[in-house]
Write an enzyme that holds these catalytic residues in place. Structure first.
Site, PDB file in Angstrom:
ATOM      1  N   CYS A 220       1.167  -1.599  -0.277  1.00  0.00           N
ATOM      2  CA  CYS A 220      -0.469   0.008   0.715  1.00  0.00           C
ATOM      3  C   CYS A 220       0.643   1.486   0.043  1.00  0.00           C
ATOM      4  O   CYS A 220       0.806   2.207  -0.583  1.00  0.00           O
ATOM      5  CB  CYS A 220      -1.197  -0.140   1.255  1.00  0.00           C
ATOM      6  SG  CYS A 220      -2.059   1.321   0.794  1.00  0.00           S
TER       7      CYS A 220
ATOM      8  N   CYS B  74      -6.900  -2.762   6.469  1.00  0.00           N
ATOM      9  CA  CYS B  74      -8.181  -2.853   6.602  1.00  0.00           C
ATOM     10  C   CYS B  74      -8.993  -3.569   5.823  1.00  0.00           C
ATOM     11  O   CYS B  74     -10.166  -3.758   6.512  1.00  0.00           O
ATOM     12  CB  CYS B  74      -8.000  -1.797   6.200  1.00  0.00           C
ATOM     13  SG  CYS B  74      -7.900  -1.474   3.900  1.00  0.00           S
TER      14      CYS B  74
END
Length: 345
Positions: A96, A192
């Site tokens: 990410c 997440c």
């Protein structure tokens, strides 16, 4: 200077925006919407976006939301699933940072005419003799330089990490002093897109076939147990790897063979390796020379261990270390400075 701050809705990025504003910069906040599915952890929930928006309102700065869900799926979620399907253990937070926070976000900042971007990472960018160094954060317990090892000179030249010089307690104290709504908000700890209720098994089971497997003892070749899904086993894992061996030693996963639906297990001594091979090496500045002394950190909160960089793609440890699961990030340091890193092969 015009600075676009990546505001995740946490206390660190909130204080980063406040510090830059206090320093006289023209600050704008932006929150990346990354994961479009269910989430009860991490930093991608609707509540996090709202917290970021409200903090920006408190500071009197503009706030935007960038929808990067397609990029996130392509560069983080899809590779995460593919790695598990291939028997590897990926690090999605590193992916990410590489593809979203310090690539897609940087490119959007350029398009909008910003001079720099900033995040709430606990790390430091230091410029010496015209070269940019990435160093550990002042708070060693919260240091996040490990997940930023892929940053190169062009990215570091446009990156600001305002909380890197502060301890976590100082960050929270400043947030409290400024009455920011995130002052007491807990840190995000989890991936997440993996929910606490379903976990990896539920997430991956909806996307790839999961195959039961055999546990086979390295020394005897005997089957000593089973696992519900070989795709979920990580090298070095102990939980769920059968009972203790005949000598009473705990068993660990040593190797995952997806084609044979088999996990080789052994004791802790079997995990020790004198060397580690890396792929996809990335350098903050110059490549490390063969024979150069380095310190190797093999997990986000691991302790660096001394080693020597070898020609090509590996390190030789001063003392054998536990095997690193293929797919995990490995970062090379000299003191507090990040040299670069790669992926365990």
């Amino acid at each position: 200077m015009r600075v676009l701050v990546a505001m995740s809705g946490g206390v660190d990025s909130s204080v980063a925006a406040a510090l830059l504003q206090q320093a006289g910069h023209d600050v704008v906040g932006a929150t990346m919407k990354l994961w479009g599915g269910d989430s009860d952890s991490g930093c991608c929930s609707v509540a996090d976006v709202e917290d970021a928006r409200r903090v920006a309102q408190q500071l009197g700065i503009a706030h935007h939301v960038f929808n990067f869900t397609e990029d996130f799926d392509r560069h983080v979620v899809d590779p995460y699933v593919a790695d598990h399907a291939a028997g590897r253990t990926p690090n999605p937070c590193v992916a990410c940072n590489r593809h979203l926070k310090f690539d897609r976000f940087l490119r959007r900042a350029d398009q909008l005419g910003f001079d720099a971007v900033a995040t709430g990472h606990h790390a430091r960018v230091v410029t010496e003799a015209g070269r940019h160094r990435l160093r550990r954060g002042a708070d060693r317990a919260k240091d996040q330089s490990y997940v930023l090892y892929m940053l190169t000179q062009p990215a570091l030249a446009r990156t600001m990490l305002p909380v890197g010089e502060l301890t976590k307690s100082e960050v929270r104290a400043l947030a409290t002093q400024l009455h920011l709504r995130t002052a007491a908000k807990p840190d995000s700890q989890d991936v997440c897109f993996i929910t606490r209720t379903g976990g990896r098994e539920a997430f991956l089971g909806q996307r790839i076939p999961l195959h039961p497997g055999r546990l086979v003892d390295r020394r005897t070749g005997e089957e000593v147990g089973k696992v519900p899904a070989v795709e979920l086993v990580t090298v070095g894992q102990r939980r769920g790897i059968g009972d203790a061996g005949v000598d009473g030693a705990r068993r660990y996963a040593l190797h995952v063979d997806l084609a044979a639906s088999m996990v080789t297990v052994g004791d802790v001594a079997d995990l020790l390796d004198p060397r580690l091979h890396l792929r996809d090496l990335s350098w903050v500045d110059r490549p490390v020379a063969p024979g150069e002394a380095v310190e190797v950190q093999m997990s986000a909160h691991g302790h660096p261990v001394p080693a020597t960089f070898e020609a090509g793609d590996g390190v030789a440890f001063a003392e054998p270390q536990r095997r690193v699961a293929p797919g995990q990030s490995v970062v090379l340091y000299q003191g507090d400075s990040v040299l670069g890193g790669g992926i365990a092969a």
